[in-house]
Design a protein around this motif. Structure first.
Motif, PDB file in Angstrom:
ATOM      1  N   PRO A 183      -2.444 -11.272 -56.218  1.00  0.00           N
ATOM      2  CA  PRO A 183      -2.671 -11.309 -54.771  1.00  0.00           C
ATOM      3  C   PRO A 183      -4.158 -11.229 -54.454  1.00  0.00           C
ATOM      4  N   THR A 184      -4.572 -11.996 -53.486  1.00  0.00           N
ATOM      5  CA  THR A 184      -5.961 -11.936 -53.035  1.00  0.00           C
ATOM      6  C   THR A 184      -6.096 -10.805 -52.017  1.00  0.00           C
ATOM      7  N   PRO A 185      -7.312 -10.295 -51.799  1.00  0.00           N
ATOM      8  CA  PRO A 185      -7.493  -9.230 -50.805  1.00  0.00           C
ATOM      9  C   PRO A 185      -6.936  -9.610 -49.442  1.00  0.00           C
ATOM     10  N   SER A 186      -7.067 -10.883 -49.068  1.00  0.00           N
ATOM     11  CA  SER A 186      -6.564 -11.300 -47.760  1.00  0.00           C
ATOM     12  C   SER A 186      -5.048 -11.219 -47.683  1.00  0.00           C
ATOM     13  N   ALA A 187      -4.370 -11.334 -48.840  1.00  0.00           N
ATOM     14  CA  ALA A 187      -2.910 -11.232 -48.854  1.00  0.00           C
ATOM     15  C   ALA A 187      -2.466  -9.774 -48.897  1.00  0.00           C
ATOM     16  N   ALA A 192      -0.653  -3.850 -46.699  1.00  0.00           N
ATOM     17  CA  ALA A 192      -1.087  -2.447 -46.687  1.00  0.00           C
ATOM     18  C   ALA A 192      -1.043  -1.873 -45.275  1.00  0.00           C
ATOM     19  N   ALA A 193      -1.479  -2.652 -44.301  1.00  0.00           N
ATOM     20  CA  ALA A 193      -1.469  -2.177 -42.911  1.00  0.00           C
ATOM     21  C   ALA A 193      -0.044  -1.926 -42.429  1.00  0.00           C
ATOM     22  N   HIS A 194       0.869  -2.831 -42.798  1.00  0.00           N
ATOM     23  CA  HIS A 194       2.269  -2.673 -42.392  1.00  0.00           C
ATOM     24  C   HIS A 194       2.889  -1.419 -43.005  1.00  0.00           C
ATOM     25  N   LEU A 195       2.627  -1.200 -44.309  1.00  0.00           N
ATOM     26  CA  LEU A 195       3.170  -0.022 -44.982  1.00  0.00           C
ATOM     27  C   LEU A 195       2.582   1.255 -44.396  1.00  0.00           C
ATOM     28  N   SER A 207       4.916  14.703 -50.583  1.00  0.00           N
ATOM     29  CA  SER A 207       4.298  15.907 -50.025  1.00  0.00           C
ATOM     30  C   SER A 207       3.209  15.497 -49.051  1.00  0.00           C
ATOM     31  N   ASP A 208       2.767  16.458 -48.276  1.00  0.00           N
ATOM     32  CA  ASP A 208       1.717  16.158 -47.304  1.00  0.00           C
ATOM     33  C   ASP A 208       0.462  15.636 -48.011  1.00  0.00           C
ATOM     34  N   ALA A 209       0.126  16.252 -49.140  1.00  0.00           N
ATOM     35  CA  ALA A 209      -1.072  15.830 -49.870  1.00  0.00           C
ATOM     36  C   ALA A 209      -0.901  14.421 -50.420  1.00  0.00           C
ATOM     37  N   GLU A 210       0.295  14.133 -50.954  1.00  0.00           N
ATOM     38  CA  GLU A 210       0.545  12.798 -51.491  1.00  0.00           C
ATOM     39  C   GLU A 210       0.535  11.747 -50.386  1.00  0.00           C
ATOM     40  N   THR A 211       1.134  12.089 -49.228  1.00  0.00           N
ATOM     41  CA  THR A 211       1.148  11.155 -48.107  1.00  0.00           C
ATOM     42  C   THR A 211      -0.263  10.879 -47.608  1.00  0.00           C
ATOM     43  N   ALA A 212      -1.066  11.938 -47.541  1.00  0.00           N
ATOM     44  CA  ALA A 212      -2.442  11.763 -47.082  1.00  0.00           C
ATOM     45  C   ALA A 212      -3.228  10.864 -48.032  1.00  0.00           C
ATOM     46  N   LEU A 213      -3.011  11.058 -49.357  1.00  0.00           N
ATOM     47  CA  LEU A 213      -3.709  10.242 -50.340  1.00  0.00           C
ATOM     48  C   LEU A 213      -3.271   8.781 -50.251  1.00  0.00           C
ATOM     49  N   LEU A 214      -1.968   8.574 -50.094  1.00  0.00           N
ATOM     50  CA  LEU A 214      -1.455   7.207 -49.994  1.00  0.00           C
ATOM     51  C   LEU A 214      -1.979   6.525 -48.744  1.00  0.00           C
ATOM     52  N   ARG A 215      -1.988   7.269 -47.628  1.00  0.00           N
ATOM     53  CA  ARG A 215      -2.478   6.675 -46.380  1.00  0.00           C
ATOM     54  C   ARG A 215      -3.964   6.334 -46.486  1.00  0.00           C
ATOM     55  N   ASP A 216      -4.696   7.176 -47.241  1.00  0.00           N
ATOM     56  CA  ASP A 216      -6.115   6.894 -47.426  1.00  0.00           C
ATOM     57  C   ASP A 216      -6.296   5.576 -48.205  1.00  0.00           C
ATOM     58  N   LEU A 218      -4.113   3.078 -48.424  1.00  0.00           N
ATOM     59  CA  LEU A 218      -3.653   1.963 -47.605  1.00  0.00           C
ATOM     60  C   LEU A 218      -4.676   1.615 -46.521  1.00  0.00           C
ATOM     61  N   THR A 219      -5.317   2.623 -45.982  1.00  0.00           N
ATOM     62  CA  THR A 219      -6.340   2.375 -44.966  1.00  0.00           C
ATOM     63  C   THR A 219      -7.507   1.589 -45.545  1.00  0.00           C
ATOM     64  N   ARG A 220      -7.884   1.920 -46.794  1.00  0.00           N
ATOM     65  CA  ARG A 220      -8.978   1.196 -47.446  1.00  0.00           C
ATOM     66  C   ARG A 220      -8.618  -0.266 -47.707  1.00  0.00           C
ATOM     67  N   LEU A 221      -7.338  -0.498 -47.968  1.00  0.00           N
ATOM     68  CA  LEU A 221      -6.889  -1.865 -48.248  1.00  0.00           C
ATOM     69  C   LEU A 221      -6.621  -2.673 -46.995  1.00  0.00           C
ATOM     70  N   SER A 222      -6.490  -1.997 -45.851  1.00  0.00           N
ATOM     71  CA  SER A 222      -6.198  -2.677 -44.609  1.00  0.00           C
ATOM     72  C   SER A 222      -7.473  -3.306 -44.020  1.00  0.00           C
ATOM     73  N   PRO A 223      -7.309  -4.239 -43.116  1.00  0.00           N
ATOM     74  CA  PRO A 223      -8.491  -4.880 -42.505  1.00  0.00           C
ATOM     75  C   PRO A 223      -9.372  -3.867 -41.797  1.00  0.00           C
TER      76      PRO A 223
END
Length: 223
Positions: A183-187, A192-195, A207-216, A218-223
């Motif tokens: 997958p390309t970054p554009s794909a 990532a934004a949807h998830l 856990s809260d810590a795991e969710t926070a890490l995952l969201r971090d 996903l945010t980096r991968l989102s536009p």
């Protein structure tokens, strides 16, 4: 056309049209318009002639292979190589039947270069991250399937008369040995934004810590 080339062309044609797969040197000489001393001087004996016919067929095939300039897309080159192989077989039926005949003993190097060229293309596919198996294994699969379908179309035209058959077999083999492009970054970004958005409305599986890490992440991968 030289005398040698004319004898080779005539021999291939006579053998392809022979009900028994045999042809006499007398018939070859008559069709080529030469005397038997000329034939023996050129090829030594009938065995030498048959080996020369096979090598001549491979040389014609390899001329186009050597002339091809690789593109930036090895998968496209692989696909076009298959199609070129089938096209050669259908355009040179007499030679092709001899090249891959079980009754003809070719020299050990007759088909080696064709195989090496195929492996080289598949090595480029592997370097691009598009190959599921090793280049050598993939080459064996591609060549055996390509030769098989070409021979069936030539020797059993009444059964294998579908012009799309070669492409169907090609695509099936390629689906087995090739992987999807990374997958390309554009794909990745919209996924990532949807998830990331879904996480806010989903039951907490982490856990809260795991969710926070995952969201971090996903945010980096989102536009």
């Amino acid at each position: 056309m030289s005398t040698r080339a004319r004898i080779l062309e005539v021999t291939a044609e006579l053998l392809a049209n022979s009900p028994t797969g045999e042809v006499s040197t007398r018939a070859i000489c008559q069709a080529a318009g030469v005397g038997q001393p000329v034939l023996y001087r050129q090829f030594g004996d009938k065995g030498g002639l048959l080996a020369a016919v096979v090598d001549y067929g491979f040389e014609q095939y390899l001329e186009s292979k050597r002339a091809r300039v690789p593109s930036e897309d090895p998968v496209r080159d692989l696909r076009e190589g298959w199609d070129a192989h089938t096209s050669f077989a259908l355009a040179h039926k007499s030679f092709y039947r001899l090249m891959y005949s079980t009754s003809t003993t070719a020299s050990p190097t007759a088909g080696a270069e064709a195989f090496r060229l195929l492996v080289a293309t598949l090595e480029r596919c592997a370097a691009a991250g598009r190959l599921r198996v090793s280049p050598v294994v993939a080459a064996r699969m591609v060549m055996s399937a390509n030769v098989g379908v070409a021979l069936m179309m030539i020797t059993r035209p009444e059964q294998f008369d579908d012009p799309g058959l070669s492409h169907q077999v090609r695509d099936a083999v390629h689906a087995r040995i090739l992987s999807d492009p990374a997958p390309t970054p554009s794909a990745v970004a919209p996924v990532a934004a949807h998830l990331n958005a879904l996480l806010a409305d989903s039951p907490a599986a982490l856990s809260d810590a795991e969710t926070a890490l995952l969201r971090d992440w996903l945010t980096r991968l989102s536009p």
